[in-house]
Design a protein around this motif. Structure first.
Motif, PDB file in Angstrom:
ATOM      1  N   GLY A 189       0.784  -1.233   0.000  1.00 59.69           N
ATOM      2  CA  GLY A 189       0.000   0.000   0.000  1.00 59.69           C
ATOM      3  C   GLY A 189       0.812   1.278   0.000  1.00 59.69           C
ATOM      4  N   VAL A 190       2.135   1.188   0.113  1.00 54.26           N
ATOM      5  CA  VAL A 190       2.973   2.390   0.111  1.00 54.26           C
ATOM      6  C   VAL A 190       3.023   2.978  -1.301  1.00 54.26           C
ATOM      7  N   ARG A 191       2.913   4.308  -1.387  1.00 54.57           N
ATOM      8  CA  ARG A 191       3.035   4.972  -2.680  1.00 54.57           C
ATOM      9  C   ARG A 191       4.513   5.255  -2.931  1.00 54.57           C
ATOM     10  N   LEU A 192       5.009   4.756  -4.060  1.00 57.48           N
ATOM     11  CA  LEU A 192       6.434   4.801  -4.321  1.00 57.48           C
ATOM     12  C   LEU A 192       6.774   5.580  -5.584  1.00 57.48           C
ATOM     13  N   ILE A 193       7.910   6.267  -5.526  1.00 50.83           N
ATOM     14  CA  ILE A 193       8.539   6.765  -6.745  1.00 50.83           C
ATOM     15  C   ILE A 193       9.123   5.538  -7.444  1.00 50.83           C
ATOM     16  N   ARG A 194       8.948   5.436  -8.730  1.00 49.63           N
ATOM     17  CA  ARG A 194       9.433   4.232  -9.387  1.00 49.63           C
ATOM     18  C   ARG A 194       9.815   4.507 -10.825  1.00 49.63           C
ATOM     19  N   LEU A 195      10.535   3.539 -11.396  1.00 48.11           N
ATOM     20  CA  LEU A 195      10.906   3.623 -12.794  1.00 48.11           C
ATOM     21  C   LEU A 195       9.686   3.337 -13.664  1.00 48.11           C
ATOM     22  N   PRO A 196       9.750   3.710 -14.963  1.00 50.46           N
ATOM     23  CA  PRO A 196       8.615   3.429 -15.848  1.00 50.46           C
ATOM     24  C   PRO A 196       8.236   1.951 -15.812  1.00 50.46           C
ATOM     25  N   PRO A 197       6.933   1.636 -15.801  1.00 47.39           N
ATOM     26  CA  PRO A 197       6.488   0.245 -15.672  1.00 47.39           C
ATOM     27  C   PRO A 197       7.030  -0.684 -16.742  1.00 47.39           C
ATOM     28  N   SER A 221       6.787   8.938 -11.419  1.00 49.34           N
ATOM     29  CA  SER A 221       7.584   8.040 -12.240  1.00 49.34           C
ATOM     30  C   SER A 221       8.812   8.781 -12.744  1.00 49.34           C
ATOM     31  N   VAL A 222       9.966   8.120 -12.691  1.00 48.84           N
ATOM     32  CA  VAL A 222      11.219   8.743 -13.106  1.00 48.84           C
ATOM     33  C   VAL A 222      11.909   7.857 -14.141  1.00 48.84           C
ATOM     34  N   ALA A 223      12.944   8.405 -14.784  1.00 47.89           N
ATOM     35  CA  ALA A 223      13.618   7.686 -15.859  1.00 47.89           C
ATOM     36  C   ALA A 223      14.838   6.906 -15.392  1.00 47.89           C
ATOM     37  N   ASP A 224      15.375   7.228 -14.201  1.00 46.50           N
ATOM     38  CA  ASP A 224      16.571   6.530 -13.755  1.00 46.50           C
ATOM     39  C   ASP A 224      16.622   6.505 -12.227  1.00 46.50           C
ATOM     40  N   TRP A 225      17.498   5.663 -11.704  1.00 39.99           N
ATOM     41  CA  TRP A 225      17.590   5.456 -10.260  1.00 39.99           C
ATOM     42  C   TRP A 225      18.098   6.691  -9.530  1.00 39.99           C
TER      43      TRP A 225
END
Length: 295
Positions: A189-197, A221-225
């Motif tokens: 349930g945590v909302r996360l910053i993540r890479l594109p699916p 959503s981000v493009a890199d770590w």
């Protein structure tokens, strides 16, 4: 039918656009079209289907594209190997990677390689996706690609170099920041910053979480770590990222990196068309990166 005709045709199939290939080659769209028309005239079949936004190969076009790409790749490889035999330590190495990869995985190796092989040109090219990297390897545009390893791909050989454990990146004042580690269940349930699916690393993370029965919500959503880490440090959100080389765990300053040991690590390494066909300079670079990472 010339080699140039086939090169242009393969480029059009990959790009899906006559105009973009024309811009890349510095010629007119009409000139690109003439290459395709010449092939269609000699083969007697329609090779491209015009659509409102670009072109796609027909069934016959896909057959020719596959054969042409393999043939061109083989010829380019042979030419490079002949040059390497002639020049010895000169030549070039073309690597698909990005700033994050160079910073965290290759910086030490790049410095050492430049010192040992001053006459070899290193070319680092940013490719938008893992699929794009594999396509570029297959058609001979690139020598090496640093990727998140995945299922076997026909015509591509993968070599694992390192497995990266996952960490949860949070700001120092986050309620989770004082924990020594994070259980996978804590991510539910945590909302996360993540890479594109559609990225390979995101797919691996989803699969690892599914194995632990965990699903989390998406946020930014981000493009890199590195961007994910920066946003987590700014307090924009939390991010599950691989424990990149050079980053301390659990972290210091405004950022905390909390291990998530229950998640299956992320395998990363090299992809090439054929290891036994790599040029000596490319093999030396791949081996040096691998040695630095495992050392």
């Amino acid at each position: 039918m010339t080699l140039d005709d086939l090169r242009v045709f393969v480029a059009v199939c990959r790009a899906g656009s006559l105009s973009s290939v024309a811009r890349e080659l510095g010629c007119t769209q009409s000139a690109v079209s003439q290459h395709v028309k010449r092939l269609e005239g000699e083969t007697g079949v329609v090779l491209l289907e015009r659509q409102p936004r670009g072109v796609v190969p027909t069934q016959a076009g896909r057959v020719l594209e596959t054969a042409a790409a393999e043939g061109i790749s083989g010829l380019d490889l042979a030419v490079r190997q002949l040059r390497d035999l002639l020049d010895g330590e000169s030549g070039y190495v073309r690597v698909a990677t990005g700033a994050t990869t160079v910073r965290h995985f290759m910086s030490e190796a790049v410095v050492a390689y430049r010192r040992r092989h001053p006459r070899v040109n290193l070319e680092f090219r940013t490719v938008s996706s893992g699929r794009g990297s594999l396509d570029a390897l297959a058609d001979g545009t690139l020598d090496l690609a640093w990727i998140t390893l995945g299922p076997p791909v026909r015509g591509i050989e993968q070599r694992p170099v390192v497995e990266l454990p996952w960490v949860l990146a949070v700001r120092a004042d986050d309620p989770l920041a004082e924990r020594p580690c994070i259980d996978a269940a804590d991510l539910a349930g945590v909302r996360l910053i993540r890479l594109p699916p559609n990225s390979a690393s995101a797919a691996h993370l989803d699969a690892a979480c599914a194995e632990s029965g965990v699903r989390f919500a998406q946020d930014t959503s981000v493009a890199d770590w590195d961007t994910a880490l920066l946003l987590a440090e700014l307090g924009v959100g939390r991010a599950v990222v691989p424990a990149l080389p050079g980053l301390a765990v659990p972290g210091s300053g405004d950022l905390r990196l909390l291990p998530v040991p229950a998640l299956r690590p992320l395998p990363v390494g090299w992809a090439v068309r054929r290891w036994d066909a790599l040029s000596p300079p490319a093999r030396a670079f791949a081996d040096l990166v691998e040695s630095c990472r495992r050392g």
